[in-house]
Structure formats: C-alpha cells, structure tokens
Design a protein around this motif. Structure first.
Motif, PDB file in Angstrom:
ATOM      1  N   SER A  38       0.844  -1.194   0.000  1.00 25.50           N
ATOM      2  CA  SER A  38       0.000   0.000   0.000  1.00 25.50           C
ATOM      3  C   SER A  38       0.877   1.242   0.000  1.00 25.50           C
ATOM      4  CB  SER A  38      -0.909   0.010   1.234  1.00 25.50           C
ATOM      5  OG  SER A  38      -1.661   1.208   1.300  1.00 25.50           O
ATOM      6  N   TYR A  73      -2.672   0.114  -4.227  1.00 28.27           N
ATOM      7  CA  TYR A  73      -2.141  -1.209  -3.881  1.00 28.27           C
ATOM      8  C   TYR A  73      -1.426  -1.814  -5.091  1.00 28.27           C
ATOM      9  CZ  TYR A  73      -5.302  -0.620   0.057  1.00 28.27           C
ATOM     10  OH  TYR A  73      -5.950  -0.122   1.167  1.00 28.27           O
ATOM     11  N   VAL A 119      -1.753  -6.819   3.722  1.00 29.62           N
ATOM     12  CA  VAL A 119      -1.308  -5.552   3.133  1.00 29.62           C
ATOM     13  C   VAL A 119      -0.023  -5.118   3.821  1.00 29.62           C
ATOM     14  CG1 VAL A 119      -1.895  -3.131   2.720  1.00 29.62           C
ATOM     15  CG2 VAL A 119      -3.672  -4.895   2.583  1.00 29.62           C
TER      16      VAL A 119
END
Length: 318
Positions: free
Chosen positions: A182, A187, A210
């Motif tokens: 991220s 992303y 993430v």
C-alpha cells in the motif's frame, strides 16, 4: 597249359609214356580260367574307368541342380539392394520437399496455463516468428523461454513444445500473488518471489495481507521468504504487516491479525515464533498485543505489560 605242364608232357613223350592227366581238359580249363581272369580284369578295369565318369556325372548333375538356387539368391540380394537404394532416394526427396513446403515453417502459436498474463503478451515477448523455420526456433526454444520470463515478471516458468505438425504451445506457470503493498492508497501486488509489480489496484484482494511502510525491496524479499514458510491457517489470519523498526532493531514488524490481536516480531524469527501464536492467543481473555521480540509476552491494548500476563505466557511456552 602252364609251362610246367608243357615240360612234363615233352618229358613223357621222350620216354614213350602217356601222361596220367588229359592235356586237352587242362588246356580248356586253363583257357577258361585265363578267359575268366581276363574278363574279370576287363570288368574291373571298366568298372574302375566308369567310376570317375559316374562321379563326374554326379558332380555335374549336383552343380546343375544348384544353379537355380544360386540365381534365386542373387536375385534376392539384387532386389534388396535396389529397394534400399530406392528407399534412401525417396526419403531424401521427401525431406527436401518437406523443408521447402509450408509444413516446415511455424504456422501457429498457442498459450496455455496463464491466468493473469495475457496470451498475446506471451507470444509477443517470446519473439517467436511465424512463417520462419520451425525446427530452428524449436532448437533455440530455451532462449525464447528465457525471454518470456525476463519480460513478464508474473511468469515463473515457460515451456515451449510442439503442438501438431507446425505449431508451438507455450505452457505458462505463474508466480502467486501473496500480498499487496500500500502506497498512498494505491495497492501493488507482491509476488511469492518478493517482487512488487507496478500494476495498480484500488482495493486489496481478500485473504491477502497488506504491507505498510516498506521502502527497501530487500526487506520485502526477506519478509516474503519467511512469510511463505508459515502454516496456511496463520497466513489466512494476517490482515496487515507494518514495518516498525526501532533504533536498535531494523527487523521489527507488526502483524495485525484478523482476530484483533497484534504481534510484534522480528522478520528473521517469524516462522519460529509464530508457531506459538495459537497457544498464546487461546489463553488471552481479551484481544491484545503479543510481543515476540525477546521471548513471548502478551498484554491488553489498554494496559501495560503486567507481571501476571508475562508469567502466564511463559508457562504456555514451557
């Protein structure tokens, strides 16, 4: 008569006596015996003379009988040689005709096994040329396979094989996307080999952690290597991995778990320490922090580390 009979007869004549034996009978018998001997000798001579002739005749007849067989063998050998020469000549003609025909040129290229990579991109990046020599390109297929892997980061393995008379098939094996990076709300997929793709995604895919605050590619690669060794149930429980180094430790990361816990652990000890996560989490009354930097301790979010919680976690590990 024999000589001694003749002498005996002359002697008796001079003495005036008659022989006690009959000279005519003796003469006839002698002549008959002589004739018989002569005839026997003639027969023997004739038989001896006829034997070589018979042998010669038999030999001649035997050789004559073999003549058809010899001719047959020679004809068979001649046919075999002629067949061999004609076969070689025809094969040579067929080979020449094949290489000058369109069948020896690459006519079609297919792609299988790809999910995220576009088939046309695979064909384009392979640099294979339709209409050029099929076998020349097939002999250099390793070079074309490396070109595909070098130009398409998602491709883990590419295998070129024959498919039909003048077609190729490129079988693709892709790297899995195991996490997302991220950056400013955008992303980027992270592959299982630690490579970050420049592709942009607006929302994180479900089931993937993430990565936050990572800037060094080498740190991400080390983290992915450790992350891939975790059991699948633990990987499915991680929602976010945040890089949180301190002045003393550049390996610290924070794992945000889907069960609301937070884990502090070193990248190099991720596989070893996370093996105890299930036992520690099961003894926690409320979600909190599990510190695995030095030892393993747990405490609630709203309180500092307590002596009771430290002792309780230590007993679990023992």
């Amino acid at each position: 008569m024999t000589p001694w009979q003749k002498e005996n007869l002359e002697y008796l004549k001079t003495q005036g006596d008659q022989p006690s034996w009959n000279p005519s009978v003796v003469s006839e018998e002698t002549e008959e015996s002589d004739d018989k001997k002569e005839s026997e000798s003639k027969e023997e001579a004739s038989s001896e003379a006829s034997e070589p002739e018979e042998k010669q005749q038999k030999t001649y007849e035997s050789f004559a009988d073999r003549l058809p067989n010899i001719k047959k063998v020679r004809n068979t050998r001649l046919y075999r040689r002629l067949t061999l020469i004609v076969s070689v000549f025809l094969i040579a003609i067929l080979i020449v005709l094949y290489f000058v025909s369109p069948l020896s040129k690459l006519g079609n290229i297919g792609v299988t096994g790809n999910k995220s990579v576009d088939s046309q991109s695979v064909i384009t990046q392979s640099k294979l040329e339709k209409g050029t020599s099929l076998w020349e390109q097939f002999g250099d297929r390793k070079i074309y396979e490396e070109k595909i892997k070098r130009q398409l980061p998602r491709v883990k393995k590419a295998t070129i094989s024959l498919n039909g008379i003048n077609s190729f098939n490129i079988k693709i094996e892709e790297y899995k996307v195991v996490a997302l990076e991220s950056v400013d709300g955008i992303y980027h997929p992270i592959l299982e080999n630690g490579k970050i793709l420049p592709e942009e995604m607006k929302a994180p895919a479900s089931g993937m952690p993430v990565f936050q605050n990572f800037e060094d590619q080498e740190i991400i690669r080390n983290l992915i290597n450790s992350y891939n060794k975790l059991p699948e149930e633990i990987k499915q429980n991680i929602s976010e991995i945040r890089y949180a180094p301190s002045n003393a430790n550049k390996e610290l990361i924070n794992l945000h778990m889907k069960d609301a816990n937070e884990v502090i652990v070193n990248i190099s000890q991720l596989e070893q320490k996370m093996a105890y996560y299930g036992k520690v989490a099961s003894q926690m009354e409320d979600p909190g922090i599990i510190d695995m930097e030095v030892g393993i301790f747990s405490y609630p979010f709203n309180n500092g580390e307590t002596e009771d919680s430290t002792e309780q976690t230590s007993e679990v590990l023992e």
